[in-house]
Structure formats: structure tokens, C-alpha cells
Design an enzyme around this catalytic site. Structure first.
Site, PDB file in Angstrom:
ATOM      1  N   LYS A 216       0.817  -1.216   0.000  1.00  0.00           N
ATOM      2  CA  LYS A 216       0.000   0.000   0.000  1.00  0.00           C
ATOM      3  C   LYS A 216       0.850   1.266   0.000  1.00  0.00           C
ATOM      4  O   LYS A 216       2.033   1.256   0.281  1.00  0.00           O
ATOM      5  CB  LYS A 216      -0.990  -0.014   1.186  1.00  0.00           C
ATOM      6  CG  LYS A 216      -2.152  -0.970   0.877  1.00  0.00           C
ATOM      7  CD  LYS A 216      -3.284  -0.919   1.866  1.00  0.00           C
ATOM      8  CE  LYS A 216      -4.364  -1.918   1.401  1.00  0.00           C
ATOM      9  NZ  LYS A 216      -5.448  -2.051   2.381  1.00  0.00           N
ATOM     10  N   ARG A 250      -3.494 -10.035   5.016  1.00  0.00           N
ATOM     11  CA  ARG A 250      -3.865 -10.116   3.596  1.00  0.00           C
ATOM     12  C   ARG A 250      -2.690  -9.576   2.779  1.00  0.00           C
ATOM     13  O   ARG A 250      -2.335  -8.409   2.916  1.00  0.00           O
ATOM     14  CB  ARG A 250      -5.128  -9.271   3.381  1.00  0.00           C
ATOM     15  CG  ARG A 250      -5.663  -9.254   1.966  1.00  0.00           C
ATOM     16  CD  ARG A 250      -6.864  -8.317   1.877  1.00  0.00           C
ATOM     17  NE  ARG A 250      -7.469  -8.317   0.560  1.00  0.00           N
ATOM     18  CZ  ARG A 250      -7.052  -7.575  -0.456  1.00  0.00           C
ATOM     19  NH1 ARG A 250      -6.035  -6.750  -0.305  1.00  0.00           N
ATOM     20  NH2 ARG A 250      -7.673  -7.640  -1.624  1.00  0.00           N
TER      21      ARG A 250
END
Ligand code: PT1
Length: 272
Positions: A216, A250
Site C-alpha cells: 500500500k 492479507r
């Protein structure tokens, strides 16, 4: 198959995107075939759960239609089910996709809007599978414009508590509830870092915690690196989260994360 493993083991969830790659024009079959190969590699690498999504929810992304999501995800879930009994999670906010995915063999619903859509809680209760409810401020198209909190940890935790209560009231079993603070979903770098450093505060919600930090922007900002050079930063965030009690991480890079998490698990067993 079917049941979420709620033992002490920290689980690695592998991200399988079935969104057409704008750089390839191989069409739908090509997209599904590539995702299938990717899923099989993750299984070989030791993944615990495959998270399948047919709509991108990255900041600024476009929504997909129900038909698009169904035609991308359902054939893939069926194909994986033919070769493996691995746990499959469906990353969707659409009720028809949830229903068809569970029918095809998915065993977890991953809802980035925390089942806030009309009837979503009822449908999830009927499907009787684990559900992950995630915090998000705003919606994917606009959420990074001006995220604002007085106290991000307090507000995210209060939101997740409210969703747990709503889920229980709708008849979702407590053992089927998972929550997620939603890194990067309507949060700036400071918000993300505050949440990561206080992740253990979410443990008192009393349900498993899922985190998605892999590749991210917060990692890219700290390292000043593009998305294809965020592996080591991603491993670090997975370890930081697992050390603070995250139950499911995740990730995109399964083999690397499985080894990193095995080290955390060994350490945690020593602490008990
Ligand atoms: C997540 C998650 C998800 N993330 C769950 N599901 C994405 N439960 C999709 C960026 O800042 O964290 N938890 N499904 C992917 N979304 C993003 C968001 C990708 C932000 C990238 C960023 O770069």
C-alpha cells in the site's frame, strides 16, 4: 474446507485479483486463467485463505457492475474448488456476488463496506459463513481526498464495535465475525501509522482481526518506492501487525510472508 480456522495460528490470506489488466487485451478467459495460475502458485506457497475480488477498491478506482464481478469471480472459484479445498474469501460488497460465490465454494465474505448495504447483514446471516467487516471513511473513488479524524484509533474501534453489534443483532454468529481497520481506506499516512502502532487496542473487541497493508501507499511513501518495490516494507508491516495480535494478514507475496509469519508464530508459542 468451509470453516475458518480459529485456532491460534496466524493465517496468511493471498490476494487474487480478477480485474482485467489494462496492459493486456487477452480478454476474460485470459484474465481468469492467469488468476487461476496465480491461485495455484499461492496454494503451493502455503497460503491459508485465497481472497478473490472482481472489483478494484484501490483509491480512485472505478466500480465494476454486478455482471462483471460475477463473470470474473464465480468461474474462478469453481475452477479452484475443482483442484483444492483451500479456504476462499470473496471480496465484494454486492449481495448477488456473495450468494453465488458461497454457492460456488467460497467460505468467507470480505466486505470492505462492513455489510452496510441494504439487506447485506441478513444475507450474510443466512449464508452462515465468516464475514470480515472493514472500516472505511468515504468510498474508494474519493476516500483519499481529505481523510479526517479527531482520534483515528478511537473512531475506527467504535465503528467496528457498532458493526459487531449490528451483525450480532442480525443473527450473525459471534464466531463468524472478523474485523479490519481498513488501512489506506480514507486514511492519510499518519492515520495509518497511528492505527498500526495501536493495533493491539482492537484485540479487546474480542473477534479476529484482519489487516491488509501489503504494497500500500503508506509503504511507498515511507520508502519512496513504487508498488513493485515494496516487498520488504510489506513483510515488515505484516510482522509488526502479527506481533500485535493480527489474526489474518492479507498479502500479495505469499511465500515470503508465510516464512516471516512462521517466525512470529514460533515466538508467540514461546510466550504462552
Ligand atoms: C483490506 C483490503 C481489502 N484492501 C480487506 N479487504 C484492498 N479486508 C482490498 C493504498 O493505499 O485492507 N482489507 N480489499 C485494497 N485496497 C487498497 C487500499 C489498495 C489502499 C491500496 C491502497 O495504496
Amino acid at each position: 474446507m468451509g470453516q475458518l480456522n480459529i485456532s491460534k495460528k496466524i493465517q496468511v490470506m493471498g490476494v487474487v485479483n480478477v480485474t482485467p489488466d489494462s496492459f493486456s487485451d487477452g480478454g476474460q478467459f485470459d484474465t481468469i486463467e492467469k488468476a487461476f495460475q496465480h491461485a495455484q502458485q499461492m496454494i503451493a506457497d502455503g497460503v491459508d485463505i485465497l481472497d478473490i475480488g472482481g472489483e478494484s477498491t484501490r483509491p480512485g478506482s472505478q466500480a465494476a457492475s454486478e455482471d462483471e464481478e460475477i463473470s470474473r469471480t464465480i468461474p474462478l472459484i469453481r475452477a479452484i474448488r475443482e483442484v483444492s479445498d483451500i479456504s476462499i474469501s470473496i471480496d465484494t460488497n454486492k449481495l448477488a456476488v456473495m450468494q453465488q460465490a458461497v454457492d460456488a465454494g467460497a467460505s468467507i465474505i470480505n466486505s470492505i463496506d462492513a455489510l452496510r448495504q441494504e439487506n447485506a447483514l441478513t444475507v450474510a446471516a443466512e449464508l452462515d459463513v465468516p464475514v470480515c467487516m472493514m472500516h472505511m471513511q468515504g468510498s474508494p473513488g474519493t476516500m483519499q481526498k481529505e481523510p479526517y479524524y479527531n482520534d483515528v484509533v478511537f473512531e475506527v474501534k467504535a465503528f467496528l464495535q457498532e458493526r459487531i453489534d449490528a451483525a450480532l443483532a442480525a443473527g450473525i454468529a459471534r464466531h463468524n465475525i472478523i474485523v479490519d481497520p481498513g488501512f489506506g481506506f480514507g486514511k492519510n499516512l499518519q492515520h495509518n501509522l497511528q492505527l498500526l502502532s495501536s493495533l493491539a487496542e482492537l484485540k479487546s473487541l474480542g473477534v479476529p482481526i484482519l489487516v491488509g497493508l501489503s504494497r500500500k501507499r503508506m509503504i511507498g511513501t515511507i520508502l519512496d518506492k513504487p508498488v513493485d518495490q515494496r516487498l520488504y516494507g510489506s513483510i515488515a508491516t505484516a510482522v509488526i501487525a502479527a506481533m500485535q495480535g493480527a489474526d489474518i494478514v492479507r498479502v500479495h507475496d505469499v511465500a515470503e510472508t508465510v516464512d516471516a509469519i512462521a517466525m512470529v508464530r514460533a515466538l508467540k508459542q514461546e510466550q504462552i
